[in-house]
Scaffold this active site. Structure first.
Site, PDB file in Angstrom:
ATOM      1  CB  CYS A   1      -2.656 -15.879  17.001  1.00 26.10           C
ATOM      2  SG  CYS A   1      -2.483 -14.593  15.757  1.00 26.10           S
TER       3      CYS A   1
ATOM      4  CB  CYS B   1      -7.041 -10.295  19.670  1.00 25.79           C
ATOM      5  SG  CYS B   1      -5.300 -10.438  20.124  1.00 25.79           S
TER       6      CYS B   1
ATOM      7  CE  LYS C   1      -0.169   0.869  10.580  1.00 18.44           C
ATOM      8  NZ  LYS C   1      -0.025   0.292   9.226  1.00 18.44           N
TER       9      LYS C   1
ATOM     10  NE  ARG D   1      -3.797  -8.523   8.394  1.00 17.50           N
ATOM     11  CZ  ARG D   1      -2.697  -8.109   9.008  1.00 17.50           C
ATOM     12  NH1 ARG D   1      -2.016  -8.914   9.776  1.00 17.50           N
ATOM     13  NH2 ARG D   1      -2.293  -6.866   8.853  1.00 17.50           N
TER      14      ARG D   1
ATOM     15  CG  ASP E   1      -4.544   0.991   9.372  1.00 17.15           C
ATOM     16  OD1 ASP E   1      -4.450   1.590   8.276  1.00 17.15           O
ATOM     17  OD2 ASP E   1      -3.853   0.006   9.661  1.00 17.15           O
TER      18      ASP E   1
ATOM     19  NE  ARG F   1       5.722   2.256   5.824  1.00 23.66           N
ATOM     20  CZ  ARG F   1       5.357   3.396   5.247  1.00 23.66           C
ATOM     21  NH1 ARG F   1       5.862   3.755   4.083  1.00 23.66           N
ATOM     22  NH2 ARG F   1       4.471   4.173   5.824  1.00 23.66           N
TER      23      ARG F   1
ATOM     24  CB  CYS G   1      -8.410 -10.470  15.074  1.00 20.36           C
ATOM     25  SG  CYS G   1      -7.201 -10.716  13.750  1.00 20.36           S
TER      26      CYS G   1
ATOM     27  CG  ASP H   1      -8.696  -1.454  12.227  1.00 23.18           C
ATOM     28  OD1 ASP H   1      -8.476  -0.229  12.136  1.00 23.18           O
ATOM     29  OD2 ASP H   1      -7.815  -2.322  12.129  1.00 23.18           O
TER      30      ASP H   1
ATOM     31  NE  ARG I   1      -3.466   0.138   2.415  1.00 17.33           N
ATOM     32  CZ  ARG I   1      -4.059  -0.686   3.288  1.00 17.33           C
ATOM     33  NH1 ARG I   1      -3.777  -0.615   4.566  1.00 17.33           N
ATOM     34  NH2 ARG I   1      -4.930  -1.564   2.874  1.00 17.33           N
ATOM     35  CE1 TYR I   2       1.098   4.363   4.542  1.00 12.33           C
ATOM     36  CE2 TYR I   2       1.118   2.084   5.278  1.00 12.33           C
ATOM     37  CZ  TYR I   2       0.678   3.380   5.423  1.00 12.33           C
ATOM     38  OH  TYR I   2      -0.172   3.689   6.440  1.00 12.33           O
TER      39      TYR I   2
HETATM   40  C1  LIG Z   1       0.860  -0.614   9.013  1.00  9.96           C
HETATM   41  C2  LIG Z   1       1.225  -1.001   7.681  1.00  9.96           C
HETATM   42  C3  LIG Z   1       2.514  -0.782   7.204  1.00  9.96           C
HETATM   43  C4  LIG Z   1       3.604  -0.142   8.048  1.00  9.96           C
HETATM   44  O1  LIG Z   1       3.285   1.157   8.395  1.00  9.96           O
HETATM   45  P1  LIG Z   1       4.326   2.031   9.250  1.00  9.96           P
HETATM   46  O2  LIG Z   1       3.592   3.297   9.524  1.00  9.96           O
HETATM   47  O3  LIG Z   1       5.545   2.196   8.397  1.00  9.96           O
HETATM   48  O4  LIG Z   1       4.628   1.258  10.497  1.00  9.96           O
HETATM   49  C5  LIG Z   1       2.806  -1.150   5.925  1.00  9.96           C
HETATM   50  N1  LIG Z   1       1.874  -1.704   5.119  1.00  9.96           N
HETATM   51  C6  LIG Z   1       0.618  -1.910   5.535  1.00  9.96           C
HETATM   52  C7  LIG Z   1      -0.374  -2.491   4.596  1.00  9.96           C
HETATM   53  C8  LIG Z   1       0.249  -1.574   6.832  1.00  9.96           C
HETATM   54  O5  LIG Z   1      -1.000  -1.795   7.263  1.00  9.96           O
END
Ligand SMILES: *Cc1c(COP(=O)(O)O)cnc(C)c1O
Length: 368
Positions: free
Chosen positions: A108, A112, A319, A117, A312, A99, A115, A275, A95-96
């Site tokens: 797990c 939880c 986030k 997910r 989120d 990363r 959760c 969430d 998504r980002y």
């Molecule tokens: C939370 C998350 C991340 C990491 O986010 P950071 O703010 O860098 O900790 C990366 N990808 C996804 C899909 C996430 O939900």
């Protein structure tokens, strides 16, 4: 000594019958409907969490014991973060820009009930470990990815050998700079943090672990010991806490949690709004409560104890941070600020240059 796998298998509570036997039938008046809740989403309470429940309905109980409120219908979302829509290959959400999230384990130690997910966690068919190869190929091809976040399920429930293989494979990709592991094992199953595991993880630095504690009581001596072992292996530790009604929606409880995390060498990283996930509506509290908590932390205790408070965003927005209001006004001349205790302070803005600076004249320096 019994292995962590054997203890998890033998001493967890994973059926309503075991729950009733342990806590008494009077706490479960409608077992038939409760069974429906327990069947909607995987149910297991690990030995360490069973031991922590002091009385029915307490903050530990609420996180793990199935509840009839899970069956209530609200406008909760099945995949509230649209992780599956942002998934280019199985087990990956990208998504980002730089990363990606990598689901490496379907299981797990404790599940939880809130959760995010819950649509797939606990189900090996929905987090298929046979398909990790396509994820590795995706990471190899996407050179913009410099940070992999391993999650699941809980990555540290994999065998030592699997953890080692996955880390080795990621480390072989030149553009991956850092590896992160998200794990609740230091809380749920501290006996899993063995010297052997620490030895393996320590070979793949820079490697970070974000763990997950929601209540100060969770920092038991075994949990603190496990965290210390990870820290001694050179792993920087963070914590991702979820704001939960009836668990930690109280500034004093949160402050104690954050302070205890720091003493256990964990730097609080995020507090998440719960969430909007179907089945977890009864855990949600207001955004104002979260802001009140941050306000009660900032300035009143160590800055290190103050995590980012984030939502989120539903639909896959990622986030988004929220802050209490500390800025009263901003003009070209000044910023009017409120400090943590409510005092008013003014910071003057730099004045724009009206004339160019005169050239600086240097005296010649005579050497020798
Ligand atoms: C939370 C998350 C991340 C990491 O986010 P950071 O703010 O860098 O900790 C990366 N990808 C996804 C899909 C996430 O939900």
């Amino acid at each position: 000594m019994e292995s962590w796998q054997a203890r998890l298998r033998r001493q967890s509570i994973a059926s309503l019958e075991a729950l009733v036997a342990r806590f008494g039938a009077e706490h479960f008046p409608d077992l038939a409907r409760l069974r429906q809740a327990a069947e909607n989403f995987e149910f297991r309470i690990s030995p360490a969490m069973v031991d922590l429940i002091k009385s029915p309905g307490d903050p530990i109980w609420r996180q793990y014991v199935p509840d009839l409120q899970e069956l209530e219908v609200h406008d909760g979302l099945v995949d509230s973060l649209a992780e599956d829509a942002n998934s280019p290959v199985p087990n990956v959400t990208h998504r980002y820009p730089d990363r990606a999230l990598f689901l490496v384990s379907p299981v797990c130690a404790s599940y939880c009930r809130f959760c995010t997910r819950r649509r797939k966690v606990g189900d090996p068919e929905k987090i298929p470990l046979a398909e990790l190869e396509s994820a590795f190929r995706y990471f190899e091809q996407h050179t913009e990815i410099r940070d992999i976040i391993m999650s699941g399920g809980d990555p540290l429930l994999l065998s030592d050998r699997r953890v080692d293989e996955i880390c080795k494979r990621l480390r072989a990709i030149r553009h991956i700079e850092i590896i992160r592991i998200g794990s609740r094992v230091p809380c749920h199953l501290p006996e899993r943090i063995t010297p052997e595991l620490c030895g393996i993880l320590g070979r793949y630095h820079p490697l970070y672990i974000n763990t997950h504690f929601n209540h100060p009581d969770e920092l038991t001596p075994p949990a603190v010991r496990a965290l210390g072992m990870l820290a001694d292996a050179g792993i920087p530790l963070g914590c991702q806490t979820v704001l939960l009604r009836g668990v930690n929606d109280d500034p004093e409880v949160m402050k104690r949690l954050m302070q205890r995390l720091l003493t256990a060498r964990v730097r609080p990283y995020y507090i998440y709004m719960c969430d909007q996930v179907a089945g977890a509506e009864h855990f949600r509290t207001t955004v104002e409560k979260g802001l009140e908590i941050i306000k009660a932390l900032r300035g009143w205790t160590s800055g290190l104890a103050v995590p980012h408070f984030v939502i989120d965003a539903p639909g896959g927005g990622g986030k988004i941070p929220l802050l209490p209001e500390y800025v009263e006004s901003i003009s070209d001349d000044e910023v009017v600020l409120r400090n943590y205790a409510g005092g008013r302070y003014v910071y003057k803005q730099p004045q724009p240059d009206t004339a160019p600076h005169p050239p600086i004249e240097f005296e010649p320096v005579l050497v020798g």
